[in-house]
Design a protein around this motif. Structure first.
Motif, PDB file in Angstrom:
ATOM      1  N   ASP A 249     -14.416 -12.228 -13.116  1.00 43.53           N
ATOM      2  CA  ASP A 249     -13.120 -12.667 -12.594  1.00 43.53           C
ATOM      3  C   ASP A 249     -12.235 -11.440 -12.406  1.00 43.53           C
ATOM      4  O   ASP A 249     -11.957 -10.716 -13.364  1.00 43.53           O
ATOM      5  CB  ASP A 249     -12.495 -13.652 -13.583  1.00 43.53           C
ATOM      6  N   LEU A 250     -11.791 -11.202 -11.160  1.00 45.14           N
ATOM      7  CA  LEU A 250     -10.909 -10.056 -10.901  1.00 45.14           C
ATOM      8  C   LEU A 250      -9.574 -10.209 -11.611  1.00 45.14           C
ATOM      9  O   LEU A 250      -8.954  -9.217 -11.980  1.00 45.14           O
ATOM     10  CB  LEU A 250     -10.656  -9.885  -9.406  1.00 45.14           C
ATOM     11  N   GLY A 251      -9.116 -11.435 -11.773  1.00 43.83           N
ATOM     12  CA  GLY A 251      -7.859 -11.685 -12.471  1.00 43.83           C
ATOM     13  C   GLY A 251      -6.698 -10.965 -11.824  1.00 43.83           C
ATOM     14  O   GLY A 251      -6.655 -10.752 -10.608  1.00 43.83           O
ATOM     15  N   THR A 252      -5.749 -10.556 -12.643  1.00 47.59           N
ATOM     16  CA  THR A 252      -4.546  -9.897 -12.139  1.00 47.59           C
ATOM     17  C   THR A 252      -4.674  -8.374 -12.147  1.00 47.59           C
ATOM     18  O   THR A 252      -3.757  -7.679 -11.723  1.00 47.59           O
ATOM     19  CB  THR A 252      -3.318 -10.300 -12.981  1.00 47.59           C
ATOM     20  N   GLN A 253      -5.798  -7.871 -12.658  1.00 45.15           N
ATOM     21  CA  GLN A 253      -6.031  -6.429 -12.707  1.00 45.15           C
ATOM     22  C   GLN A 253      -7.335  -6.096 -11.989  1.00 45.15           C
ATOM     23  O   GLN A 253      -8.334  -5.736 -12.612  1.00 45.15           O
ATOM     24  CB  GLN A 253      -6.074  -5.948 -14.152  1.00 45.15           C
ATOM     25  N   PRO A 254      -7.334  -6.199 -10.660  1.00 40.34           N
ATOM     26  CA  PRO A 254      -8.590  -6.015  -9.929  1.00 40.34           C
ATOM     27  C   PRO A 254      -9.195  -4.620 -10.074  1.00 40.34           C
ATOM     28  O   PRO A 254     -10.410  -4.489 -10.087  1.00 40.34           O
ATOM     29  CB  PRO A 254      -8.221  -6.315  -8.475  1.00 40.34           C
TER      30      PRO A 254
ATOM     31  N   ASP B 129     -12.157 -13.962  -6.961  1.00 44.10           N
ATOM     32  CA  ASP B 129     -10.876 -13.355  -6.596  1.00 44.10           C
ATOM     33  C   ASP B 129      -9.880 -14.458  -6.265  1.00 44.10           C
ATOM     34  O   ASP B 129      -9.605 -14.746  -5.105  1.00 44.10           O
ATOM     35  CB  ASP B 129     -11.074 -12.420  -5.398  1.00 44.10           C
ATOM     36  N   ARG B 130      -9.340 -15.090  -7.284  1.00 41.42           N
ATOM     37  CA  ARG B 130      -8.432 -16.216  -7.055  1.00 41.42           C
ATOM     38  C   ARG B 130      -7.098 -15.781  -6.447  1.00 41.42           C
ATOM     39  O   ARG B 130      -6.398 -16.570  -5.853  1.00 41.42           O
ATOM     40  CB  ARG B 130      -8.222 -17.004  -8.339  1.00 41.42           C
ATOM     41  N   HIS B 131      -6.730 -14.501  -6.606  1.00 45.25           N
ATOM     42  CA  HIS B 131      -5.465 -14.008  -6.065  1.00 45.25           C
ATOM     43  C   HIS B 131      -5.601 -13.444  -4.654  1.00 45.25           C
ATOM     44  O   HIS B 131      -4.652 -12.886  -4.110  1.00 45.25           O
ATOM     45  CB  HIS B 131      -4.856 -12.952  -6.999  1.00 45.25           C
ATOM     46  N   ARG B 132      -6.751 -13.565  -4.094  1.00 43.51           N
ATOM     47  CA  ARG B 132      -7.030 -13.201  -2.697  1.00 43.51           C
ATOM     48  C   ARG B 132      -6.642 -11.767  -2.356  1.00 43.51           C
ATOM     49  O   ARG B 132      -5.584 -11.511  -1.788  1.00 43.51           O
ATOM     50  CB  ARG B 132      -6.360 -14.170  -1.748  1.00 43.51           C
TER      51      ARG B 132
ATOM     52  N   LEU C 254     -19.931  -1.987  -4.387  1.00 45.19           N
ATOM     53  CA  LEU C 254     -20.032  -1.569  -5.790  1.00 45.19           C
ATOM     54  C   LEU C 254     -21.043  -2.383  -6.589  1.00 45.19           C
ATOM     55  O   LEU C 254     -21.290  -2.077  -7.742  1.00 45.19           O
ATOM     56  CB  LEU C 254     -18.654  -1.663  -6.454  1.00 45.19           C
ATOM     57  N   GLY C 255     -21.615  -3.425  -5.977  1.00 45.86           N
ATOM     58  CA  GLY C 255     -22.664  -4.154  -6.677  1.00 45.86           C
ATOM     59  C   GLY C 255     -22.522  -5.659  -6.739  1.00 45.86           C
ATOM     60  O   GLY C 255     -23.395  -6.335  -7.284  1.00 45.86           O
ATOM     61  N   ALA C 256     -21.457  -6.210  -6.197  1.00 50.88           N
ATOM     62  CA  ALA C 256     -21.305  -7.664  -6.209  1.00 50.88           C
ATOM     63  C   ALA C 256     -22.330  -8.298  -5.269  1.00 50.88           C
ATOM     64  O   ALA C 256     -22.537  -7.822  -4.155  1.00 50.88           O
ATOM     65  CB  ALA C 256     -19.898  -8.076  -5.793  1.00 50.88           C
ATOM     66  N   THR C 257     -22.944  -9.352  -5.714  1.00 53.43           N
ATOM     67  CA  THR C 257     -23.871 -10.096  -4.876  1.00 53.43           C
ATOM     68  C   THR C 257     -23.092 -11.008  -3.943  1.00 53.43           C
ATOM     69  O   THR C 257     -23.457 -11.191  -2.786  1.00 53.43           O
ATOM     70  CB  THR C 257     -24.813 -10.946  -5.759  1.00 53.43           C
ATOM     71  N   ARG C 258     -22.019 -11.579  -4.481  1.00 56.95           N
ATOM     72  CA  ARG C 258     -21.169 -12.487  -3.705  1.00 56.95           C
ATOM     73  C   ARG C 258     -19.739 -12.373  -4.202  1.00 56.95           C
ATOM     74  O   ARG C 258     -19.511 -12.199  -5.394  1.00 56.95           O
ATOM     75  CB  ARG C 258     -21.679 -13.920  -3.869  1.00 56.95           C
ATOM     76  N   VAL C 259     -18.778 -12.499  -3.271  1.00 54.81           N
ATOM     77  CA  VAL C 259     -17.357 -12.499  -3.621  1.00 54.81           C
ATOM     78  C   VAL C 259     -16.777 -13.829  -3.154  1.00 54.81           C
ATOM     79  O   VAL C 259     -16.968 -14.220  -2.007  1.00 54.81           O
ATOM     80  CB  VAL C 259     -16.601 -11.324  -2.954  1.00 54.81           C
TER      81      VAL C 259
ATOM     82  N   ASN D 107     -18.730 -26.057  -7.410  1.00 49.38           N
ATOM     83  CA  ASN D 107     -19.375 -25.180  -6.434  1.00 49.38           C
ATOM     84  C   ASN D 107     -19.822 -23.870  -7.071  1.00 49.38           C
ATOM     85  O   ASN D 107     -20.891 -23.344  -6.748  1.00 49.38           O
ATOM     86  CB  ASN D 107     -18.442 -24.909  -5.259  1.00 49.38           C
ATOM     87  N   VAL D 108     -19.013 -23.330  -7.974  1.00 53.46           N
ATOM     88  CA  VAL D 108     -19.396 -22.103  -8.679  1.00 53.46           C
ATOM     89  C   VAL D 108     -20.619 -22.388  -9.555  1.00 53.46           C
ATOM     90  O   VAL D 108     -21.567 -21.601  -9.591  1.00 53.46           O
ATOM     91  CB  VAL D 108     -18.223 -21.556  -9.516  1.00 53.46           C
ATOM     92  N   ALA D 109     -20.623 -23.529 -10.226  1.00 55.35           N
ATOM     93  CA  ALA D 109     -21.771 -23.912 -11.056  1.00 55.35           C
ATOM     94  C   ALA D 109     -23.031 -24.047 -10.202  1.00 55.35           C
ATOM     95  O   ALA D 109     -24.126 -23.669 -10.637  1.00 55.35           O
ATOM     96  CB  ALA D 109     -21.478 -25.211 -11.797  1.00 55.35           C
ATOM     97  N   GLU D 110     -22.883 -24.538  -8.995  1.00 57.74           N
ATOM     98  CA  GLU D 110     -24.033 -24.675  -8.095  1.00 57.74           C
ATOM     99  C   GLU D 110     -24.607 -23.304  -7.730  1.00 57.74           C
ATOM    100  O   GLU D 110     -25.826 -23.123  -7.678  1.00 57.74           O
ATOM    101  CB  GLU D 110     -23.600 -25.427  -6.838  1.00 57.74           C
TER     102      GLU D 110
END
Length: 151
Positions: free
Chosen positions: A55-60, A83-86, A97-102, A111-114
């Motif tokens: 979770d990127l949260g408020t400190q991406p 990235d809930r804060h878009r 940097l290595g994320a498979t999906r954002v 949907n996240v659980a899926e």
């Protein structure tokens, strides 16, 4: 029996841990919750293909630095960045940097659980290809004197 797969949830609050555990409770998963970089790295160390929800949260910036260190230690990890804060300017960077999906904006927990459920199959397959030798060794039972001889 299916081998258990590691799923690490790296977030400041415990929201996603509760949501995903409840929805995937019948899956063969080892759950780890982490709050900082060192916790995250310790949790994934030795696993050939862990699944990580970051979770990127408020400190991406801090979260992206965590992603870099994760990618160095465990380049085969499947990483979902939330990235809930878009911050759309960070999405391509997160992938580099290595994320498979954002996932940007509101992420419905089902949907996240899926996504995680689908990745469990992929991670098990990748782990099987890596072989049993790639799995972390269990800690010896301190109550069993013979277990200490195996070290």
């Amino acid at each position: 029996m299916n081998p258990r797969q590691l799923v690490v949830i790296s977030e400041r609050r415990g929201f996603w841990a509760g949501q995903l555990r409840a929805r995937l409770q019948d899956r063969p998963v080892i759950w780890r919750e982490t709050r900082g970089t060192n916790d995250l790295l310790a949790a994934v160390e030795g696993w050939p293909c862990p699944i990580v929800v970051l979770d990127l949260g408020t400190q991406p910036r801090e979260a992206l630095e965590r992603l870099v260190r994760l990618a160095v230690l465990c380049p085969s990890a499947l990483v979902l960045v939330l990235d809930r804060h878009r911050h759309p300017e960070l999405h391509d960077l997160a992938r580099e940097l290595g994320a498979t999906r954002v996932w940007s904006g509101f992420a419905p927990p089902p949907n996240v659980a899926e996504v995680i459920d689908d990745w469990l199959i992929l991670a098990r397959h990748r782990t099987a290809l890596a072989g049993r030798a790639a799995l972390p060794r269990p800690e010896p039972d301190p109550g069993d004197p013979m277990a200490l001889l195996e070290l």
